[in-house]
Design an enzyme around this catalytic site. Structure first.
Site, short mmCIF file in Angstrom:
data_model
loop_
_atom_site.label_atom_id
_atom_site.label_comp_id
_atom_site.label_asym_id
_atom_site.label_seq_id
_atom_site.Cartn_x
_atom_site.Cartn_y
_atom_site.Cartn_z
N PRO A 1 66.05 44.27 -0.03
CA PRO A 1 64.66 44.86 -0.98
C PRO A 1 63.88 43.66 -0.37
O PRO A 1 63.70 42.99 -0.87
CB PRO A 1 65.34 44.18 -1.99
CG PRO A 1 66.95 44.21 -1.94
CD PRO A 1 66.76 44.24 -0.89
N ALA B 1 60.05 43.10 -2.53
CA ALA B 1 59.46 43.15 -3.46
C ALA B 1 57.56 42.62 -3.15
O ALA B 1 57.61 42.20 -2.42
CB ALA B 1 59.93 42.64 -4.23
N HIS C 1 62.39 34.62 -1.06
CA HIS C 1 62.84 33.71 -2.13
C HIS C 1 63.56 33.80 -1.71
O HIS C 1 64.71 34.66 -1.56
CB HIS C 1 62.38 34.05 -3.37
CG HIS C 1 61.47 34.46 -3.37
ND1 HIS C 1 60.20 34.90 -3.38
CD2 HIS C 1 60.44 33.11 -4.52
CE1 HIS C 1 58.79 34.72 -4.02
NE2 HIS C 1 59.20 33.51 -4.64
N GLY D 1 69.44 37.34 6.80
CA GLY D 1 68.51 35.75 7.11
C GLY D 1 68.84 35.55 8.40
O GLY D 1 69.77 35.44 9.54
N GLY E 1 65.93 42.33 6.38
CA GLY E 1 63.97 42.19 6.08
C GLY E 1 63.40 42.04 6.85
O GLY E 1 62.40 43.14 7.62
N THR E 2 63.15 41.45 7.90
CA THR E 2 61.75 40.61 8.54
C THR E 2 61.84 41.38 9.53
O THR E 2 60.47 42.03 10.34
CB THR E 2 61.86 39.42 9.53
OG1 THR E 2 61.94 38.37 8.41
CG2 THR E 2 60.96 39.17 10.17
#
Ligand SMILES: Cc1cc2nc3c(=O)[nH]c(=O)nc-3n(C[C@H](O)[C@H](O)[C@H](O)COP(=O)(O)O)c2cc1C
Length: 377
Positions: free
Chosen positions: A21, A23, A198, A240, A262-263
């Site tokens: 997720p 944001a 974060h 990560g 994510g990235t």
């Protein structure tokens, strides 16, 4: 049966790949693509204010746009940090002075109300909102509800679990994993130091953090679960720096239930922020370092070390009290969207992980990026 096979069966997935997720960056369209390709699409809802009746309406309209066959196949992501009390005049003054120095313009003529309100209300503030809890447990029944920066009460966790919802919480250290193991969560998202965005730690005391890599945190957490007979009860989900299929396979072969990425999706067509900036860095081979910084939002986040970030570090005096997380972040976001602000500095806050340099720009659709992650499985 390997952990990941059981995990996929339970959640109705083809692949044990969780889209992080993100944001302000990932969209419902991205989550739709991921779920329709066999992974788990996540919907970050930390900026929705569920203390107001509008909150639930906003969530329902998001779910409406989530264009998948089975809408319960999703991960709803809340922030669960300490409740913010408000902002002091000194904190506001320090913020204006800092930003005026960094941007070399006077930013002092803005409306304080708009700037200094809380843009990230913690789940802890509305955890007793019955309408919301009823919607989640009786109507939507999402496969997963995940929490970043902390966890809700045991009572709330049990309510969700009784409705068949898996509860995941981010850990960044062995000590946090131990707390979550005792709490009885279903999944621990092991967020390493490499991760973009974060840092979801909830033990916030200064000088505590060992800054474990994803691998070290995953292995330490795995050892802990084995030693306490929790291995079969709790899913470990490393996150990560995971950017390719070999790394995904490595973690799954090492007993991870799934991985969260994510990235790697930041160049997807369905991403709203960061994308063009990241593409320009990669195209020019300008691999700027990332840095963990807390001056923009009030909590540590990994972002590209731009001139703007360097300026904040240079001019911020650690002893100067700034507004707390939620309010500080909202002030930044409000300033960034202020069209009348005249500065030559790029004040983008480009959240991304250390391994962003591994992004493959030849992959132009989310489906292609997703395929590149599962091709070795
Ligand atoms: C732009 C961005 C925004 C993020 N926002 C959230 C968020 O809203 N909630 C959350 O739990 N994690 C968030 N994260 C952290 C991710 O869940 C995950 O830990 C991280 O992306 C993993 O590292 P990677 O980016 O190297 O894959 C964010 C990460 C990025 C890059």
């Amino acid at each position: 049966m390997s952990k990941s096979v059981g995990f996929c069966k339970r959640l109705g997935l083809k692949y044990p790949i969780i889209q992080a997720p993100m944001a302000g960056t990932s969209t419902v369209e991205l989550a739709t693509e991921i779920t329709n390709n066999g992974g788990l699409g996540s919907l970050p809802i930390s900026t929705i204010n569920f203390t107001q009746s509008q909150g639930l309406i906003q969530l329902k309209s998001l779910i409406e746009k989530y264009n998948v066959l089975n809408k319960s196949i999703t991960n709803l992501n809340f922030f669960c940090h300490e409740i913010v009390e408000g902002v002091t005049p000194t904190q506001i003054k320090n913020w204006f002075e800092l930003y005026s120095k960094v941007l070399n313009v006077n930013v002092g003529d803005v409306s304080e109300d708009e700037y200094f309100k809380n843009g990230n209300i913690s789940f802890k503030e509305y955890e007793h909102n019955e309408e919301l809890i009823d919607y989640l447990t009786k109507e939507l029944k999402p496969a997963v509800i995940s929490f970043h920066f902390g966890y809700p009460s045991k009572e709330t966790i049990l309510k969700f679990q009784a409705a068949g919802i898996q509860i995941w919480v981010t850990s960044t250290s062995l000590q946090e994993t131990e707390i979550l193991g005792k709490l009885g969560v279903d999944g621990i998202v092991c967020q390493g130091f490499e991760a973009g965005g974060h840092r979801g730690n909830f033990i916030t005391s200064k000088d505590f953090d060992e800054n474990l890599s994803t691998l070290a945190l995953f292995l330490k957490s795995k050892q802990y679960l084995h030693q306490h007979d929790l291995h079969d009860k709790i899913d470990l989900i490393p996150t990560g720096g995971i950017m390719d299929s070999k790394t995904v396979k490595f973690y799954l072969d090492s007993d991870a239930s799934a991985v969260q990425v994510g990235t790697v999706f930041l160049t997807s067509p369905e991403i709203t922020n960061n994308k063009s900036y990241l593409k320009s860095l990669l195209q020019s081979h300008d691999y700027k370092p990332t840095i963990l910084i807390d001056i923009v939002s009030g909590k540590r986040a990994r972002a590209i070390q731009t001139d703007f970030i360097k300026g904040l570090i240079k001019y911020n005096h650690p002893s100067d009290d700034l507004p707390p997380y939620g309010i500080l972040y909202n002030a930044y976001r409000t300033l960034k969207s202020n069209k009348t602000l005249s500065t030559s500095l790029d004040i983008g806050f480009y959240l991304m992980g250390q391994n962003y340099f591994q992004t493959d720009l030849t992959l132009t659709s989310t489906k292609d990026i997703f395929q590149s992650l599962v091709k070795d499985l």
